[in-house]
Design a protein around this motif. Sequence first.
Motif, short mmCIF file in Angstrom:
data_model
loop_
_atom_site.label_atom_id
_atom_site.label_comp_id
_atom_site.label_asym_id
_atom_site.label_seq_id
_atom_site.Cartn_x
_atom_site.Cartn_y
_atom_site.Cartn_z
N MET A 183 0.87 -1.19 0.00
CA MET A 183 0.00 0.00 0.00
C MET A 183 0.90 1.23 0.00
SD MET A 183 -1.51 -0.26 3.91
CE MET A 183 -0.72 -1.58 4.83
N GLU A 184 0.34 2.38 -0.34
CA GLU A 184 1.11 3.64 -0.31
C GLU A 184 1.08 4.15 1.13
OE1 GLU A 184 2.81 4.74 -2.74
OE2 GLU A 184 1.98 3.63 -4.44
N LYS A 185 2.04 3.70 1.92
CA LYS A 185 1.99 3.96 3.36
C LYS A 185 2.09 5.45 3.72
CE LYS A 185 3.47 -0.56 4.87
NZ LYS A 185 4.34 -1.38 5.66
N GLU A 186 2.97 6.17 3.05
CA GLU A 186 3.16 7.57 3.41
C GLU A 186 1.89 8.38 3.11
OE1 GLU A 186 5.82 8.16 5.36
OE2 GLU A 186 4.77 10.07 5.57
N ALA A 187 1.30 8.13 1.93
CA ALA A 187 0.08 8.85 1.55
C ALA A 187 -1.06 8.52 2.52
CB ALA A 187 -0.32 8.47 0.12
N LEU A 188 -1.18 7.23 2.87
CA LEU A 188 -2.26 6.83 3.80
C LEU A 188 -2.02 7.42 5.19
CD1 LEU A 188 -2.82 3.11 2.74
CD2 LEU A 188 -4.46 4.97 2.54
N LYS A 189 -0.76 7.43 5.60
CA LYS A 189 -0.43 7.99 6.92
C LYS A 189 -0.89 9.45 7.00
CE LYS A 189 3.42 8.99 10.00
NZ LYS A 189 4.83 9.27 10.11
N GLN A 190 -0.63 10.20 5.92
CA GLN A 190 -1.05 11.62 5.88
C GLN A 190 -2.56 11.73 5.89
OE1 GLN A 190 1.09 14.19 6.01
NE2 GLN A 190 2.80 12.75 6.05
N SER A 191 -3.22 11.01 4.98
CA SER A 191 -4.68 11.16 4.85
C SER A 191 -5.43 10.68 6.10
CB SER A 191 -5.18 10.37 3.64
OG SER A 191 -4.62 10.88 2.48
N LEU A 192 -4.91 9.63 6.72
CA LEU A 192 -5.60 9.08 7.90
C LEU A 192 -5.15 9.78 9.19
CD1 LEU A 192 -5.46 5.25 7.00
CD2 LEU A 192 -7.40 6.81 6.72
N LYS A 193 -4.23 10.71 9.04
CA LYS A 193 -3.70 11.51 10.17
C LYS A 193 -3.11 10.61 11.25
CE LYS A 193 -7.48 14.68 9.20
NZ LYS A 193 -8.59 13.90 8.69
N LEU A 194 -2.23 9.69 10.81
CA LEU A 194 -1.62 8.75 11.76
C LEU A 194 -0.34 9.34 12.35
CD1 LEU A 194 -1.99 5.41 9.75
CD2 LEU A 194 -3.59 6.43 11.38
N THR A 195 -0.01 8.91 13.57
CA THR A 195 1.24 9.33 14.20
C THR A 195 2.36 8.35 13.80
OG1 THR A 195 0.98 7.90 16.13
CG2 THR A 195 -0.08 10.08 16.23
N ASP A 196 3.59 8.64 14.18
CA ASP A 196 4.71 7.74 13.87
C ASP A 196 4.56 6.40 14.59
OD1 ASP A 196 5.84 9.62 12.26
OD2 ASP A 196 7.28 10.34 13.75
N ASN A 197 3.77 6.37 15.66
CA ASN A 197 3.58 5.11 16.40
C ASN A 197 2.45 4.24 15.83
OD1 ASN A 197 5.57 5.27 18.44
ND2 ASN A 197 4.36 6.88 19.43
N GLN A 198 1.72 4.77 14.88
CA GLN A 198 0.62 3.99 14.27
C GLN A 198 1.14 3.37 12.99
OE1 GLN A 198 -2.28 7.39 14.69
NE2 GLN A 198 -3.64 5.70 15.22
N ILE A 199 1.43 2.07 13.04
CA ILE A 199 2.11 1.41 11.94
C ILE A 199 1.10 0.74 11.01
CG2 ILE A 199 4.05 -0.13 11.38
CD1 ILE A 199 4.97 1.78 13.51
N LEU A 200 1.17 1.12 9.73
CA LEU A 200 0.31 0.49 8.72
C LEU A 200 0.93 -0.85 8.37
CD1 LEU A 200 0.16 3.82 6.89
CD2 LEU A 200 -1.93 2.48 7.11
N ILE A 201 0.25 -1.95 8.68
CA ILE A 201 0.89 -3.26 8.50
C ILE A 201 0.26 -4.09 7.37
CG2 ILE A 201 1.55 -5.44 9.64
CD1 ILE A 201 1.79 -3.83 12.24
N MET A 202 -1.04 -4.21 7.38
CA MET A 202 -1.71 -5.06 6.37
C MET A 202 -3.00 -4.38 5.91
SD MET A 202 0.00 -7.94 5.87
CE MET A 202 -1.15 -9.10 5.14
N ASN A 203 -3.50 -4.84 4.79
CA ASN A 203 -4.86 -4.45 4.38
C ASN A 203 -5.53 -5.63 3.71
OD1 ASN A 203 -4.72 -4.09 1.25
ND2 ASN A 203 -2.86 -3.11 2.05
N ASN A 204 -6.85 -5.64 3.79
CA ASN A 204 -7.66 -6.66 3.13
C ASN A 204 -8.74 -5.99 2.29
OD1 ASN A 204 -6.72 -8.42 5.57
ND2 ASN A 204 -7.81 -9.88 4.27
N PRO A 205 -8.60 -5.96 0.95
CA PRO A 205 -9.76 -5.59 0.15
C PRO A 205 -10.81 -6.68 0.30
CG PRO A 205 -7.81 -6.01 -1.23
CD PRO A 205 -7.44 -6.35 0.16
N VAL A 206 -12.07 -6.27 0.40
CA VAL A 206 -13.15 -7.26 0.60
C VAL A 206 -14.31 -6.92 -0.33
CG1 VAL A 206 -14.82 -8.23 2.25
CG2 VAL A 206 -12.53 -7.60 3.05
N GLY A 207 -14.91 -7.95 -0.89
CA GLY A 207 -16.07 -7.72 -1.75
C GLY A 207 -16.71 -9.03 -2.15
#
Length: 211
Positions: A183-207
């Motif tokens: 995933m685009e971690k830096e872009a998501l971190k900005q948009s989701l307003k995450l701190t440096d301690n909030q680590i984006l680890i996995m994602n699951n598209p579902v449908g």
Amino acid sequence: MKKLLFIVCSLFLIMSMNAQKQIKLNAPNKSRGTTVMKALSERHSVRDFSSKELSLQDLSDLLWAANGINRSDGKRTAPSAMNKQDVDIYVIMKSGAYLYDAKNQALKPVVSKDLRGDVAGGQDFVKAAPVSLVLVSDISRFGSMASKEMNTIMGAVDVGTVCQNINLFCAATGLITVPRASMEKEALKQSLKLTDNQILIMNNPVGYPQK
Ligand SMILES: Cc1cc2nc3c(=O)[nH]c(=O)nc-3n(C[C@H](O)[C@H](O)[C@H](O)COP(=O)(O)O)c2cc1C
């Protein structure tokens, strides 16, 4: 004066139309799905998504299965290192991004932007899925007893457990998913307003599967 009033009212109307609202989820249907052994037999990654929106019941059940509250003491369907409940689920949809609020079985608005392109990160099939669940570990919740490396490992294990709940729920109910680290971690971190301690680890598209 009348003109000014008209402009102010129109602006207010446009703003209220665009305002992202909390989504109240349904109570989970705990009697749906196949047996655990059949779900394990069926579990596999699928990447051909129909763009059909998930029903509110499917979304509600999916999130509860992922990391909902299953006991009166507030603990969850997924175990958590030291019971620190470090995993947050961001729900990424066309209408915007939301944070799963397990206590109230609701989705809290985060940003009214379609971030599915940032979740896709080069794998275009992700953009067709109506929902992507982005799994974040907030390692600050572990405190400073252990090293940052140890806290990150515990966070990754906790996320992996939530991820497998999603995989098995989908296998048991006819939904499709694939666990992803890309995933685009830096872009998501900005948009989701995450701190440096909030680590984006996995994602699951579902449908739903393509017919
Ligand atoms: C930690 C992890 C990261 C993964 N990342 C991706 C990914 O970024 N993109 C993708 O298409 N699949 C990803 N996968 C899915 C694997 O490719 C898939 O699980 C593997 O090929 C085995 O297939 P199966 O899930 O059908 O058993 C990931 C799986 C795991 C466990």
